[in-house]
Design a protein around this motif. Sequence first.
Motif, PDB file in Angstrom:
ATOM      1  N   LYS A   1      33.734  -1.000  20.812  1.00 26.77           N
ATOM      2  CA  LYS A   1      34.402  -1.716  21.898  1.00 26.77           C
ATOM      3  C   LYS A   1      35.448  -2.659  21.315  1.00 26.77           C
ATOM      4  CE  LYS A   1      30.806  -1.416  25.335  1.00 26.77           C
ATOM      5  NZ  LYS A   1      29.745  -2.074  26.066  1.00 26.77           N
ATOM      6  N   GLY A   2      36.630  -2.624  21.901  1.00 28.24           N
ATOM      7  CA  GLY A   2      37.692  -3.527  21.489  1.00 28.24           C
ATOM      8  C   GLY A   2      38.502  -3.070  20.292  1.00 28.24           C
ATOM      9  N   ILE A   3      38.262  -1.863  19.779  1.00 31.78           N
ATOM     10  CA  ILE A   3      39.072  -1.387  18.659  1.00 31.78           C
ATOM     11  C   ILE A   3      40.197  -0.491  19.169  1.00 31.78           C
ATOM     12  CG2 ILE A   3      37.094  -1.503  17.087  1.00 31.78           C
ATOM     13  CD1 ILE A   3      37.186   1.633  17.067  1.00 31.78           C
ATOM     14  N   ARG A   4      41.181  -0.262  18.326  1.00 31.15           N
ATOM     15  CA  ARG A   4      42.288   0.626  18.682  1.00 31.15           C
ATOM     16  C   ARG A   4      41.940   2.091  18.438  1.00 31.15           C
ATOM     17  NH1 ARG A   4      45.343  -3.541  15.842  1.00 31.15           N
ATOM     18  NH2 ARG A   4      46.428  -4.765  17.405  1.00 31.15           N
ATOM     19  N   ARG A   5      41.002   2.349  17.553  1.00 34.35           N
ATOM     20  CA  ARG A   5      40.525   3.666  17.143  1.00 34.35           C
ATOM     21  C   ARG A   5      41.448   4.321  16.130  1.00 34.35           C
ATOM     22  NH1 ARG A   5      39.056   9.074  20.731  1.00 34.35           N
ATOM     23  NH2 ARG A   5      39.464  10.496  19.013  1.00 34.35           N
ATOM     24  N   TYR A   6      42.749   4.323  16.361  1.00 31.79           N
ATOM     25  CA  TYR A   6      43.700   4.954  15.454  1.00 31.79           C
ATOM     26  C   TYR A   6      44.421   3.904  14.628  1.00 31.79           C
ATOM     27  CZ  TYR A   6      43.148   8.833  18.731  1.00 31.79           C
ATOM     28  OH  TYR A   6      42.632   9.807  19.528  1.00 31.79           O
ATOM     29  N   GLY A   7      44.736   4.259  13.401  1.00 35.70           N
ATOM     30  CA  GLY A   7      45.540   3.389  12.566  1.00 35.70           C
ATOM     31  C   GLY A   7      46.254   4.205  11.517  1.00 35.70           C
ATOM     32  N   SER A   8      47.407   3.727  11.101  1.00 34.91           N
ATOM     33  CA  SER A   8      48.145   4.421  10.044  1.00 34.91           C
ATOM     34  C   SER A   8      48.977   3.422   9.260  1.00 34.91           C
ATOM     35  CB  SER A   8      49.036   5.522  10.622  1.00 34.91           C
ATOM     36  OG  SER A   8      50.027   4.964  11.450  1.00 34.91           O
ATOM     37  N   CYS A   9      49.370   3.840   8.074  1.00 31.88           N
ATOM     38  CA  CYS A   9      50.213   3.011   7.219  1.00 31.88           C
ATOM     39  C   CYS A   9      50.999   3.914   6.288  1.00 31.88           C
ATOM     40  CB  CYS A   9      49.350   2.050   6.396  1.00 31.88           C
ATOM     41  SG  CYS A   9      50.296   1.049   5.220  1.00 31.88           S
ATOM     42  N   ILE A  10      52.284   3.674   6.181  1.00 34.41           N
ATOM     43  CA  ILE A  10      53.111   4.293   5.148  1.00 34.41           C
ATOM     44  C   ILE A  10      53.354   3.217   4.115  1.00 34.41           C
ATOM     45  CG2 ILE A  10      55.312   5.360   4.570  1.00 34.41           C
ATOM     46  CD1 ILE A  10      55.415   6.416   7.447  1.00 34.41           C
ATOM     47  N   LEU A  11      52.892   3.438   2.896  1.00 29.27           N
ATOM     48  CA  LEU A  11      52.925   2.394   1.878  1.00 29.27           C
ATOM     49  C   LEU A  11      53.742   2.828   0.665  1.00 29.27           C
ATOM     50  CD1 LEU A  11      50.369  -0.160   1.232  1.00 29.27           C
ATOM     51  CD2 LEU A  11      51.098   1.046  -0.808  1.00 29.27           C
ATOM     52  N   PRO A  12      54.791   2.062   0.331  1.00 22.99           N
ATOM     53  CA  PRO A  12      55.537   2.321  -0.888  1.00 22.99           C
ATOM     54  C   PRO A  12      54.957   1.519  -2.048  1.00 22.99           C
ATOM     55  CG  PRO A  12      56.688   0.690   0.420  1.00 22.99           C
ATOM     56  CD  PRO A  12      55.435   1.069   1.179  1.00 22.99           C
ATOM     57  N   MET A  13      54.955   2.101  -3.211  1.00 22.34           N
ATOM     58  CA  MET A  13      54.592   1.388  -4.431  1.00 22.34           C
ATOM     59  C   MET A  13      55.460   1.955  -5.549  1.00 22.34           C
ATOM     60  SD  MET A  13      50.985   0.680  -6.281  1.00 22.34           S
ATOM     61  CE  MET A  13      50.763  -0.800  -5.326  1.00 22.34           C
ATOM     62  N   ASP A  14      56.516   1.244  -5.851  1.00 29.99           N
ATOM     63  CA  ASP A  14      57.506   1.690  -6.832  1.00 29.99           C
ATOM     64  C   ASP A  14      58.015   3.080  -6.449  1.00 29.99           C
ATOM     65  OD1 ASP A  14      57.205  -0.749  -8.113  1.00 29.99           O
ATOM     66  OD2 ASP A  14      55.734   0.008  -9.522  1.00 29.99           O
ATOM     67  N   GLU A  15      57.796   4.086  -7.291  1.00 37.13           N
ATOM     68  CA  GLU A  15      58.311   5.433  -7.022  1.00 37.13           C
ATOM     69  C   GLU A  15      57.436   6.223  -6.054  1.00 37.13           C
ATOM     70  OE1 GLU A  15      54.900   6.601  -9.346  1.00 37.13           O
ATOM     71  OE2 GLU A  15      56.169   4.829  -9.418  1.00 37.13           O
ATOM     72  N   THR A  16      56.327   5.639  -5.655  1.00 33.89           N
ATOM     73  CA  THR A  16      55.321   6.325  -4.848  1.00 33.89           C
ATOM     74  C   THR A  16      55.470   5.969  -3.367  1.00 33.89           C
ATOM     75  OG1 THR A  16      53.770   6.363  -6.698  1.00 33.89           O
ATOM     76  CG2 THR A  16      52.825   6.546  -4.499  1.00 33.89           C
ATOM     77  N   LEU A  17      55.256   6.963  -2.511  1.00 28.65           N
ATOM     78  CA  LEU A  17      55.221   6.742  -1.066  1.00 28.65           C
ATOM     79  C   LEU A  17      54.057   7.560  -0.514  1.00 28.65           C
ATOM     80  CD1 LEU A  17      56.605   5.383   1.375  1.00 28.65           C
ATOM     81  CD2 LEU A  17      57.918   7.498   1.654  1.00 28.65           C
ATOM     82  N   VAL A  18      53.092   6.855   0.111  1.00 23.62           N
ATOM     83  CA  VAL A  18      51.872   7.482   0.620  1.00 23.62           C
ATOM     84  C   VAL A  18      51.669   7.084   2.079  1.00 23.62           C
ATOM     85  CG1 VAL A  18      49.339   7.446   0.443  1.00 23.62           C
ATOM     86  CG2 VAL A  18      50.721   7.594  -1.624  1.00 23.62           C
ATOM     87  N   LEU A  19      51.258   8.050   2.889  1.00 24.65           N
ATOM     88  CA  LEU A  19      50.866   7.796   4.265  1.00 24.65           C
ATOM     89  C   LEU A  19      49.361   7.960   4.365  1.00 24.65           C
ATOM     90  CD1 LEU A  19      52.010   8.446   7.655  1.00 24.65           C
ATOM     91  CD2 LEU A  19      50.288  10.104   6.965  1.00 24.65           C
ATOM     92  N   CYS A  20      48.710   7.059   5.100  1.00 22.55           N
ATOM     93  CA  CYS A  20      47.297   7.191   5.430  1.00 22.55           C
ATOM     94  C   CYS A  20      47.157   7.047   6.935  1.00 22.55           C
ATOM     95  CB  CYS A  20      46.451   6.129   4.730  1.00 22.55           C
ATOM     96  SG  CYS A  20      44.698   6.236   5.160  1.00 22.55           S
ATOM     97  N   ALA A  21      46.398   7.965   7.541  1.00 23.33           N
ATOM     98  CA  ALA A  21      46.103   7.895   8.972  1.00 23.33           C
ATOM     99  C   ALA A  21      44.597   7.988   9.159  1.00 23.33           C
ATOM    100  CB  ALA A  21      46.807   9.016   9.722  1.00 23.33           C
ATOM    101  N   VAL A  22      44.081   7.147  10.061  1.00 22.17           N
ATOM    102  CA  VAL A  22      42.645   7.037  10.319  1.00 22.17           C
ATOM    103  C   VAL A  22      42.392   7.209  11.811  1.00 22.17           C
ATOM    104  CG1 VAL A  22      40.719   5.393  10.336  1.00 22.17           C
ATOM    105  CG2 VAL A  22      42.269   5.451   8.388  1.00 22.17           C
TER     106      VAL A  22
END
Length: 178
Positions: free
Chosen positions: A87-108
Amino acid sequence: MARTADYVRKTKETDISLHLNLDGTGSSSIHTGIGFFDHMLDGFARHGLFDLKVNVAGDLAVDCHHTIEDTGIVLGNAIKEAVGDKKGIRRYGSCILPMDETLVLCAVDLSGRPYFVSNARFQAERVGTFETEMVHEFFYAVSYAAAMNLHFEEFHGENTHHVIEAMFKAFSKALDSA
């Protein structure tokens, strides 16, 4: 209502205790016996603003497999318990995260249905004593124990340390937003 969990798991290979507060400040106390793994779990706590205490006694004389996989199981169970009735959560979440030469997406998706997908690849077999193939084992264990969909997409990445760190931080940000 506090969104916290305390979880203990004892097997022939590991003895793990973990405390998780999803509404924390990012503080952590982590002791797994694997320096790089401690660093990744600390980043998870800091960037997700979760309070996390982890103590692991594992069979590191054999290798790091049981320590990392079982910690993933325990963290996943703690996430599931702390989220509670959802109760009260969004359920979905995501983040595109850069770290120097790296770019990663995580979706939950905290759907109650476990699934794990990742295309992340690592150029090095180890970072310190951490075997890089264990990244997938860890996140698979987390996703199934937490009953969540967990997806990673690596768009760019050359430095194995950066790719793994971006995955842990993106996961914490995605979970926090979910």
